[in-house]
Design a protein around this motif. Structure first.
Motif, PDB file in Angstrom:
ATOM      1  N   GLY A   6     152.920  99.164 -89.758  1.00 50.66           N
ATOM      2  CA  GLY A   6     151.487  98.891 -89.812  1.00 50.66           C
ATOM      3  C   GLY A   6     151.140  97.410 -89.787  1.00 50.66           C
ATOM      4  O   GLY A   6     149.968  97.060 -89.722  1.00 50.66           O
ATOM      5  N   ILE A  27     152.457  95.252 -87.474  1.00 48.92           N
ATOM      6  CA  ILE A  27     152.740  94.657 -86.164  1.00 48.92           C
ATOM      7  C   ILE A  27     151.449  94.038 -85.590  1.00 48.92           C
ATOM      8  O   ILE A  27     150.361  94.264 -86.102  1.00 48.92           O
ATOM      9  N   ASP A  28     151.640  93.258 -84.530  1.00 48.34           N
ATOM     10  CA  ASP A  28     150.521  92.511 -83.959  1.00 48.34           C
ATOM     11  C   ASP A  28     149.364  93.417 -83.536  1.00 48.34           C
ATOM     12  O   ASP A  28     149.561  94.477 -82.956  1.00 48.34           O
ATOM     13  N   ASP A  29     148.155  92.920 -83.806  1.00 48.51           N
ATOM     14  CA  ASP A  29     146.947  93.646 -83.380  1.00 48.51           C
ATOM     15  C   ASP A  29     146.945  93.886 -81.878  1.00 48.51           C
ATOM     16  O   ASP A  29     146.505  94.920 -81.390  1.00 48.51           O
ATOM     17  N   ARG A  30     147.476  92.898 -81.163  1.00 50.14           N
ATOM     18  CA  ARG A  30     147.462  93.001 -79.699  1.00 50.14           C
ATOM     19  C   ARG A  30     148.250  94.226 -79.247  1.00 50.14           C
ATOM     20  O   ARG A  30     147.860  94.925 -78.306  1.00 50.14           O
ATOM     21  N   LEU A  31     149.371  94.494 -79.919  1.00 51.50           N
ATOM     22  CA  LEU A  31     150.203  95.639 -79.545  1.00 51.50           C
ATOM     23  C   LEU A  31     149.485  96.949 -79.855  1.00 51.50           C
ATOM     24  O   LEU A  31     149.561  97.915 -79.094  1.00 51.50           O
ATOM     25  N   ILE A  32     148.815  96.982 -80.981  1.00 53.47           N
ATOM     26  CA  ILE A  32     148.101  98.191 -81.380  1.00 53.47           C
ATOM     27  C   ILE A  32     146.967  98.460 -80.400  1.00 53.47           C
ATOM     28  O   ILE A  32     146.722  99.598 -79.992  1.00 53.47           O
ATOM     29  N   HIS A  33     146.261  97.398 -80.033  1.00 56.71           N
ATOM     30  CA  HIS A  33     145.168  97.529 -79.071  1.00 56.71           C
ATOM     31  C   HIS A  33     145.710  98.011 -77.728  1.00 56.71           C
ATOM     32  O   HIS A  33     145.128  98.901 -77.095  1.00 56.71           O
ATOM     33  N   GLU A  34     146.840  97.453 -77.312  1.00 54.23           N
ATOM     34  CA  GLU A  34     147.434  97.848 -76.028  1.00 54.23           C
ATOM     35  C   GLU A  34     147.776  99.333 -76.047  1.00 54.23           C
ATOM     36  O   GLU A  34     147.489 100.053 -75.094  1.00 54.23           O
ATOM     37  N   ALA A  35     148.382  99.777 -77.158  1.00 56.36           N
ATOM     38  CA  ALA A  35     148.790 101.185 -77.227  1.00 56.36           C
ATOM     39  C   ALA A  35     147.580 102.117 -77.227  1.00 56.36           C
ATOM     40  O   ALA A  35     147.641 103.225 -76.693  1.00 56.36           O
ATOM     41  N   ALA A  36     146.496 101.662 -77.832  1.00 59.35           N
ATOM     42  CA  ALA A  36     145.302 102.520 -77.906  1.00 59.35           C
ATOM     43  C   ALA A  36     144.609 102.628 -76.551  1.00 59.35           C
ATOM     44  O   ALA A  36     143.984 103.641 -76.254  1.00 59.35           O
ATOM     45  N   THR A  37     144.723 101.592 -75.747  1.00 62.06           N
ATOM     46  CA  THR A  37     143.928 101.554 -74.517  1.00 62.06           C
ATOM     47  C   THR A  37     144.742 101.797 -73.251  1.00 62.06           C
ATOM     48  O   THR A  37     144.180 101.982 -72.181  1.00 62.06           O
ATOM     49  N   TRP A  38     146.056 101.800 -73.365  1.00 59.94           N
ATOM     50  CA  TRP A  38     146.920 101.944 -72.178  1.00 59.94           C
ATOM     51  C   TRP A  38     146.682 103.287 -71.518  1.00 59.94           C
ATOM     52  O   TRP A  38     146.537 104.322 -72.171  1.00 59.94           O
ATOM     53  N   GLN A  39     146.643 103.249 -70.163  1.00 59.51           N
ATOM     54  CA  GLN A  39     146.474 104.479 -69.389  1.00 59.51           C
ATOM     55  C   GLN A  39     147.629 104.567 -68.403  1.00 59.51           C
ATOM     56  O   GLN A  39     148.033 103.543 -67.858  1.00 59.51           O
ATOM     57  N   PRO A  40     148.131 105.775 -68.149  1.00 57.58           N
ATOM     58  CA  PRO A  40     149.181 105.892 -67.132  1.00 57.58           C
ATOM     59  C   PRO A  40     148.627 105.516 -65.772  1.00 57.58           C
ATOM     60  O   PRO A  40     147.417 105.618 -65.537  1.00 57.58           O
TER      61      PRO A  40
END
Lengths: 210, 183
Positions: free
Chosen positions: A17, A19-32
């Protein structure tokens, strides 16, 4: 031993919990990826992008050579245009001195060395300039000034140097950004200046490089 | 509403900040909390507590990624609630933590090093070194505690591929933690 392992698992789970905010944001918004564009369209899009980037880079380089503000073509300086930051002047004056070491690229910078260092990059080169390791007192003085400068307002000034403070534990901050968890990165990130470093911060860096 | 505008509302101490946060992120936060606690009522309470924590954290904090900022708070509150209630339910946190046990190096002589920030730094390094797809998969499973099926659907791949990939990632993380003598 089982109890200890349970504690470790809990600790690991909890630390995920942090880890970098940027990584969390990336995981939430990433689309295949969508299905591939027709090849012709893809090639045309790549060519158009390459052309745009080449022209843009040429224009930016021309403006930089002429000393113009990159964000305001044809706009003469006014009394409201932020003056060239003093930290810029300090770092430019160091350019011909031996007060720092150089690295040929950001990849060579060890962000986990355990040492707090000032790192900067002149606008006309990819080389990084790295100060000596700061003492505990210098770290305290410097970090107390992060985020305390005057806001640049609407227009971000054109800087001769990008500057970072590498904290030695993976964290990177910049004296040109407001102090917040979101402005603390884990690499030598690009940025637009949000504020001008305070006089005390500039003095601190000046003494470090003396 | 954009994140920076919602953050401006927090800084201006406008209660509209909470409403806008809920509109934009409420569903995601409730889903995150529910995946950990398996209780809708508890999840709603944790999300409400999240907004209170966020309200108290700003001004001072000025997050660039508001969703991530709120998610971290929700996750922390949910984990604390889980530990306080001492409830171990099937699904949610239990399964995820069971998987993570594979990342803990074995051996009697492993010394737990609870040095502040070292493990988080190691996790960041590990994640940044991964290809984007694998990194996203890891975080969706172990930060957001999504089920395998949810992860697979969100990533456009089969559940079995997700399981295999996550297994390999856990092994890789375990190697990293062993090498750095963490945990």
């Amino acid at each position: 031993m089982k109890h200890t392992k349970t504690e470790k698992i809990t600790y690991l789970f909890r630390e995920i919990g942090a880890i970098d905010d940027r990584l969390i944001h990336e995981a939430a918004t990433w689309q295949p990826r969508r299905s591939a564009m027709p090849r012709v369209l893809l090639v045309a899009a790549c060519l158009a992008l390459s052309l745009a980037l080449t022209v843009g880079a040429f224009v930016m380089a021309s403006r930089r050579d002429k000393g113009e503000d990159a964000g305001a073509v044809g706009t003469p300086p006014t009394s409201e245009t932020p003056a060239s930051p003093d930290l810029d002047a300090v770092l430019l004056s160091q350019r011909e001195t031996a007060s720092y070491t150089t690295l040929s690229s950001a990849e060579e910078m060890d962000l986990f060395s355990g040492k707090v260092q000032v790192v900067w990059q002149y606008a006309d080169t990819d080389e990084l300039c790295v100060s000596r390791a700061l003492s505990a007192g210098e770290v305290k003085d410097l970090t107390s000034q992060i985020g305390k400068g005057a806001s640049v307002g609407e227009s971000s000034p054109t800087l001769s140097c990008k500057v970072w403070i590498v904290m030695g534990d993976g964290r990177v901050v910049s004296p040109y950004l407001k102090s917040s968890a979101g402005n603390c990165g884990s690499d030598l990130f690009d940025y637009n200046a949000e504020l001008l470093p305070s006089e005390d911060l500039v003095s601190c860096i000046s003494e470090i490089l003396a | 509403m954009e994140d920076n505008k919602i953050v401006d509302l927090y800084w201006a101490r406008s209660e509209r900040a909470i409403r806008e946060s809920d509109v934009k992120y409420g569903r995601m936060l409730k889903s995150l909390s529910y995946s950990l606690l398996n209780s809708r009522e508890d999840a709603e309470e944790c999300v409400n507590d999240t907004y209170l924590d966020a309200w108290n954290a700003m001004p001072e904090a000025r997050p660039t990624y508001l969703g991530a900022f709120l998610s971290k708070i929700t996750r922390r509150i949910s984990i604390d609630r889980f530990r306080t209630d001492h409830r171990v339910k099937r699904g949610g946190m239990g399964f995820v933590m069971e998987e993570l046990s594979e990342c803990i190096p074995s051996g009697d002589d492993v010394v737990a090093q609870y040095e502040n920030g070292r493990l988080a730094n190691a996790l960041n390094r590990f994640l940044y070194a991964l290809p984007t797809e694998k990194r996203v998969m890891f975080i969706r499973r172990y930060f957001y505690s999504q089920s395998i099926d949810e992860v697979a659907r969100g990533m456009g791949m089969t559940a079995s591929k997700v399981k295999v990939t996550l297994y390999r990632l856990r092994e890789a993380l375990r190697g990293e933690l062993e090498e750095q003598e963490l945990l």
